[in-house]
Design an enzyme around this catalytic site. Structure first.
Site, PDB file in Angstrom:
ATOM      1  N   SER A 238      13.454  69.269  35.436  1.00  0.00           N
ATOM      2  CA  SER A 238      13.537  67.889  35.910  1.00  0.00           C
ATOM      3  C   SER A 238      12.481  67.033  35.223  1.00  0.00           C
ATOM      4  O   SER A 238      11.394  67.534  34.876  1.00  0.00           O
ATOM      5  CB  SER A 238      13.288  67.887  37.421  1.00  0.00           C
ATOM      6  OG  SER A 238      13.009  66.594  37.881  1.00  0.00           O
TER       7      SER A 238
ATOM      8  N   LYS B   7       9.361  73.407  39.772  1.00  0.00           N
ATOM      9  CA  LYS B   7      10.020  73.310  38.453  1.00  0.00           C
ATOM     10  C   LYS B   7       9.010  73.577  37.334  1.00  0.00           C
ATOM     11  O   LYS B   7       9.304  74.261  36.348  1.00  0.00           O
ATOM     12  CB  LYS B   7      10.639  71.916  38.268  1.00  0.00           C
ATOM     13  CG  LYS B   7      11.796  71.631  39.224  1.00  0.00           C
ATOM     14  CD  LYS B   7      13.009  72.472  38.900  1.00  0.00           C
ATOM     15  CE  LYS B   7      14.146  72.263  39.854  1.00  0.00           C
ATOM     16  NZ  LYS B   7      15.226  73.246  39.697  1.00  0.00           N
TER      17      LYS B   7
ATOM     18  N   TYR C 241       8.403  70.432  45.228  1.00  0.00           N
ATOM     19  CA  TYR C 241       9.616  70.543  44.414  1.00  0.00           C
ATOM     20  C   TYR C 241       9.267  70.454  42.932  1.00  0.00           C
ATOM     21  O   TYR C 241       9.648  71.317  42.126  1.00  0.00           O
ATOM     22  CB  TYR C 241      10.609  69.439  44.796  1.00  0.00           C
ATOM     23  CG  TYR C 241      11.750  69.324  43.817  1.00  0.00           C
ATOM     24  CD1 TYR C 241      12.766  70.264  43.796  1.00  0.00           C
ATOM     25  CD2 TYR C 241      11.793  68.293  42.868  1.00  0.00           C
ATOM     26  CE1 TYR C 241      13.804  70.180  42.872  1.00  0.00           C
ATOM     27  CE2 TYR C 241      12.819  68.193  41.949  1.00  0.00           C
ATOM     28  CZ  TYR C 241      13.819  69.134  41.950  1.00  0.00           C
ATOM     29  OH  TYR C 241      14.836  69.056  41.028  1.00  0.00           O
TER      30      TYR C 241
HETATM   31  P1  NAD Z   1      22.974  71.109  44.588  1.00  0.00           P
HETATM   32  O1  NAD Z   1      22.187  71.322  45.841  1.00  0.00           O
HETATM   33  O2  NAD Z   1      24.264  70.388  44.677  1.00  0.00           O
HETATM   34  O3  NAD Z   1      23.230  72.511  43.872  1.00  0.00           O
HETATM   35  C1  NAD Z   1      22.389  73.631  44.044  1.00  0.00           C
HETATM   36  C2  NAD Z   1      23.273  74.799  44.435  1.00  0.00           C
HETATM   37  O4  NAD Z   1      22.479  75.974  44.590  1.00  0.00           O
HETATM   38  C3  NAD Z   1      23.991  74.573  45.779  1.00  0.00           C
HETATM   39  O5  NAD Z   1      25.370  74.829  45.588  1.00  0.00           O
HETATM   40  C4  NAD Z   1      23.343  75.576  46.725  1.00  0.00           C
HETATM   41  O6  NAD Z   1      24.259  76.040  47.695  1.00  0.00           O
HETATM   42  C5  NAD Z   1      22.897  76.659  45.770  1.00  0.00           C
HETATM   43  N1  NAD Z   1      21.709  77.424  46.198  1.00  0.00           N
HETATM   44  C6  NAD Z   1      20.529  76.967  46.669  1.00  0.00           C
HETATM   45  N2  NAD Z   1      19.680  77.980  46.899  1.00  0.00           N
HETATM   46  C7  NAD Z   1      20.337  79.114  46.540  1.00  0.00           C
HETATM   47  C8  NAD Z   1      19.992  80.489  46.553  1.00  0.00           C
HETATM   48  N3  NAD Z   1      18.780  80.882  46.975  1.00  0.00           N
HETATM   49  N4  NAD Z   1      20.894  81.393  46.115  1.00  0.00           N
HETATM   50  C9  NAD Z   1      22.128  80.999  45.708  1.00  0.00           C
HETATM   51  N5  NAD Z   1      22.520  79.702  45.685  1.00  0.00           N
HETATM   52  C10 NAD Z   1      21.629  78.776  46.096  1.00  0.00           C
HETATM   53  O7  NAD Z   1      22.009  70.389  43.552  1.00  0.00           O
HETATM   54  P2  NAD Z   1      22.303  69.764  42.114  1.00  0.00           P
HETATM   55  O8  NAD Z   1      22.035  68.316  42.200  1.00  0.00           O
HETATM   56  O9  NAD Z   1      23.586  70.245  41.588  1.00  0.00           O
HETATM   57  O10 NAD Z   1      21.103  70.405  41.310  1.00  0.00           O
HETATM   58  C11 NAD Z   1      21.240  71.588  40.545  1.00  0.00           C
HETATM   59  C12 NAD Z   1      19.885  71.940  39.938  1.00  0.00           C
HETATM   60  O11 NAD Z   1      19.428  70.854  39.151  1.00  0.00           O
HETATM   61  C13 NAD Z   1      18.802  72.219  40.974  1.00  0.00           C
HETATM   62  O12 NAD Z   1      17.991  73.280  40.511  1.00  0.00           O
HETATM   63  C14 NAD Z   1      18.021  70.928  40.993  1.00  0.00           C
HETATM   64  O13 NAD Z   1      16.683  71.105  41.387  1.00  0.00           O
HETATM   65  C15 NAD Z   1      18.114  70.484  39.549  1.00  0.00           C
HETATM   66  N6  NAD Z   1      17.940  69.033  39.361  1.00  0.00           N
HETATM   67  C16 NAD Z   1      18.720  68.163  40.064  1.00  0.00           C
HETATM   68  C17 NAD Z   1      18.512  66.786  39.920  1.00  0.00           C
HETATM   69  C18 NAD Z   1      19.329  65.796  40.714  1.00  0.00           C
HETATM   70  O14 NAD Z   1      18.906  64.643  40.836  1.00  0.00           O
HETATM   71  N7  NAD Z   1      20.497  66.163  41.251  1.00  0.00           N
HETATM   72  C19 NAD Z   1      17.515  66.305  39.054  1.00  0.00           C
HETATM   73  C20 NAD Z   1      16.760  67.231  38.343  1.00  0.00           C
HETATM   74  C21 NAD Z   1      16.968  68.593  38.505  1.00  0.00           C
HETATM   75  N1  UFG Z   2      15.874  54.095  45.987  1.00  0.00           N
HETATM   76  C1  UFG Z   2      15.980  53.054  46.896  1.00  0.00           C
HETATM   77  N2  UFG Z   2      16.663  53.280  48.054  1.00  0.00           N
HETATM   78  C2  UFG Z   2      17.221  54.482  48.362  1.00  0.00           C
HETATM   79  C3  UFG Z   2      17.110  55.545  47.427  1.00  0.00           C
HETATM   80  C4  UFG Z   2      16.410  55.315  46.251  1.00  0.00           C
HETATM   81  O1  UFG Z   2      15.487  51.953  46.663  1.00  0.00           O
HETATM   82  O2  UFG Z   2      17.804  54.612  49.467  1.00  0.00           O
HETATM   83  C5  UFG Z   2      15.173  53.854  44.712  1.00  0.00           C
HETATM   84  C6  UFG Z   2      13.936  54.712  44.516  1.00  0.00           C
HETATM   85  O3  UFG Z   2      12.807  54.088  45.085  1.00  0.00           O
HETATM   86  C7  UFG Z   2      13.879  54.835  42.992  1.00  0.00           C
HETATM   87  C8  UFG Z   2      15.349  54.816  42.573  1.00  0.00           C
HETATM   88  O4  UFG Z   2      16.060  54.231  43.663  1.00  0.00           O
HETATM   89  O5  UFG Z   2      13.275  53.692  42.440  1.00  0.00           O
HETATM   90  C9  UFG Z   2      15.924  56.205  42.321  1.00  0.00           C
HETATM   91  O6  UFG Z   2      15.662  57.039  43.441  1.00  0.00           O
HETATM   92  P1  UFG Z   2      16.376  58.444  43.652  1.00  0.00           P
HETATM   93  O7  UFG Z   2      15.922  58.982  44.977  1.00  0.00           O
HETATM   94  O8  UFG Z   2      17.844  58.313  43.423  1.00  0.00           O
HETATM   95  O9  UFG Z   2      15.819  59.337  42.458  1.00  0.00           O
HETATM   96  P2  UFG Z   2      14.324  59.737  42.067  1.00  0.00           P
HETATM   97  O10 UFG Z   2      14.030  59.104  40.747  1.00  0.00           O
HETATM   98  O11 UFG Z   2      13.376  59.467  43.167  1.00  0.00           O
HETATM   99  O12 UFG Z   2      14.428  61.338  41.950  1.00  0.00           O
HETATM  100  C10 UFG Z   2      15.471  61.986  41.238  1.00  0.00           C
HETATM  101  C11 UFG Z   2      15.772  63.338  41.881  1.00  0.00           C
HETATM  102  C12 UFG Z   2      14.624  64.276  41.702  1.00  0.00           C
HETATM  103  C13 UFG Z   2      14.206  64.357  40.269  1.00  0.00           C
HETATM  104  C14 UFG Z   2      13.952  62.978  39.711  1.00  0.00           C
HETATM  105  C15 UFG Z   2      13.643  63.048  38.254  1.00  0.00           C
HETATM  106  O13 UFG Z   2      16.036  63.187  43.256  1.00  0.00           O
HETATM  107  O14 UFG Z   2      15.043  65.572  42.072  1.00  0.00           O
HETATM  108  O15 UFG Z   2      15.111  62.176  39.916  1.00  0.00           O
HETATM  109  O16 UFG Z   2      14.587  63.823  37.615  1.00  0.00           O
HETATM  110  F1  UFG Z   2      13.061  65.081  40.170  1.00  0.00           F
END
Ligand code: NAD
Ligand code: UFG
Length: 338
Positions: A124, A153, A149
């Site tokens: 991330s 990572k 979190y």
């Molecule tokens: P998500 O929660 O939709 O997907 C994660 C999946 O992992 C889920 O299906 C959950 O059931 C499964 N899971 C969790 N713990 C587990 C375990 N111990 N064993 C087996 N399965 C397990 O999330 P996502 O948005 O698809 O994110 C996927 C990956 O990308 C995550 O590692 C997350 O941290 C990373 N990531 C996501 C974002 C974002 O904004 N969505 C940003 C940066 C990184």
């Molecule tokens: N925001 C609002 N209102 C809301 C939600 C978000 O104003 O209800 C704003 C936040 O303050 C920020 C922007 O929208 O300025 C984006 O916020 P998000 O919560 O959508 O995303 P973040 O950038 O905070 O975090 C996301 C993921 C993290 C990841 C990060 C960088 O949730 O897991 O991007 O990859 F680490």
């Protein structure tokens, strides 16, 4: 040969499984369904006409992993499984370290025991910490994370670096995602958060569909174009395709490499809101709230390394992110739970 996709029933995982099946890869999904529904992969199968082997199980469960590696010809692993809510991680740090760090260690150990040496990790942008210069570039040292979190990572990236240095046959790519949004353009799969969404786009979409009354904007006094926070939003299908490029690159990688996956451009909360209103034709009421603890003012990616070395760049812009989010939300107002 097959790809093991941990967390493959989740948001980014299901879109990546779809892309893998579309190009003909054999896919095995391991997911404990703690934050996903079995329905996502049923829809992927309908869309592709192909089947991924699904195993309901936990990455912390060695017996399950041993069976997966014994029963399937796994050549590489794409590791999405983990917990991902930044705020929740400050309240439940042990659960986050257990799932995200111990879970990855168990997976890596069982991969080693089975002789599987190719690994892609969902990292991330948060690993750059609070003080990295913007745009974030891979040559900046990672660290200074501000939540369990983010630290989980960071820790996994360091583990991958050290393991890859110790075993010349192991190669790993950490993909540092910026802000994934959007959905497959069929509107059949998308992001389905549990409870009230933490992230901006799912929140906006649920306001538009009538599930929530108004968006709270967390601060309008940041040093940005309009005072609201700026992020680098990336369409989830572009992100999924980035994993395929990384998978193809792995055999040529020596050791551990990290790539930013972002668009290389930042948009403010208000710009996102306006773009969503334009794409959906729905007004989205909002109110300005105090800043959210831990939020940064603005960051976006320097995505040139992924372009140069993975031959990958985003191809979908803001209007597609919004149209696809809205199509998914309209078709599935309650997500996968119908
Ligand atoms: P998500 O929660 O939709 O997907 C994660 C999946 O992992 C889920 O299906 C959950 O059931 C499964 N899971 C969790 N713990 C587990 C375990 N111990 N064993 C087996 N399965 C397990 O999330 P996502 O948005 O698809 O994110 C996927 C990956 O990308 C995550 O590692 C997350 O941290 C990373 N990531 C996501 C974002 C974002 O904004 N969505 C940003 C940066 C990184
Ligand atoms: N925001 C609002 N209102 C809301 C939600 C978000 O104003 O209800 C704003 C936040 O303050 C920020 C922007 O929208 O300025 C984006 O916020 P998000 O919560 O959508 O995303 P973040 O950038 O905070 O975090 C996301 C993921 C993290 C990841 C990060 C960088 O949730 O897991 O991007 O990859 F680490």
């Amino acid at each position: 040969m097959a790809v093991l996709v941990t967390g493959g029933a989740g948001y980014i995982g299901s879109h990546t499984v779809l892309s893998l099946l579309m190009r003909g890869d054999e896919v095995v999904v391991l997911d404990n369904l703690s934050n996903a529904s079995r329905e996502s992969l049923r829809r992927v199968e309908q869309l592709t006409g192909k089947t991924a082997t699904f195993i309901e199980g936990d990455i912390l469960d060695r017996a399950v992993l041993q069976a997966v590696f014994a029963q399937h010809p796994i050549q590489s692993v794409i590791h999405f499984a983990g917990l991902k809510a930044v705020g929740e991680s400050t309240r439940k740090p042990l659960e986050y370290y257990q799932n995200n760090v111990t879970g990855t260690l168990v997976l890596l150990e069982e991969m080693r025991a089975a002789g599987v040496k190719q690994f892609i990790f969902s990292s991330s942008a948060t690993v750059y910490g609070a003080n990295a210069p913007v745009p974030y570039v891979e040559t900046t040292e990672i660290g200074g994370t501000t939540s369990p979190y983010g630290t989980s990572k960071l820790m996994v990236e360091l583990i991958l670096r050290d393991y890859a240095a110790a075993d010349a046959d192991f190669s790993a790519i950490a993909l540092r995602y910026f802000n994934p949004v959007g959905a497959h353009d069929s509107g059949e799969i998308g992001e389905d958060p549990n409870g009230i969404p933490n992230n901006l786009l799912p929140y906006i979409a649920q306001v538009a569909v009538g599930r929530l009354p108004a968006l709270g904007i967390f601060g309008d006094d940041y040093p940005t174009q309009d005072g609201t926070g700026v992020r680098d939003y990336i369409h989830v299908m572009d992100l999924a395709e980035g994993h395929l490029k990384a998978l193809d690159k792995l055999p040529a990688i020596q050791g551990y490499k990290a790539y930013n996956l972002g668009a290389g451009e930042g948009y403010s909360v208000l710009e996102m809101l306006k773009a969503f209103e334009l794409a959906s034709g729905k007004p989205v009421p909002y109110e300005i709230k105090p800043r959210r603890a831990g939020d940064l003012a603005a960051f976006w990616a320097d995505a040139s390394l992924a372009e140069k070395e993975l031959n990958w760049r985003v191809s979908r812009g803001l209007s597609e992110m919004m149209a696809d989010t809205w199509r998914w939300q309209q078709k599935n107002p309650q997500g996968f739970a119908q």
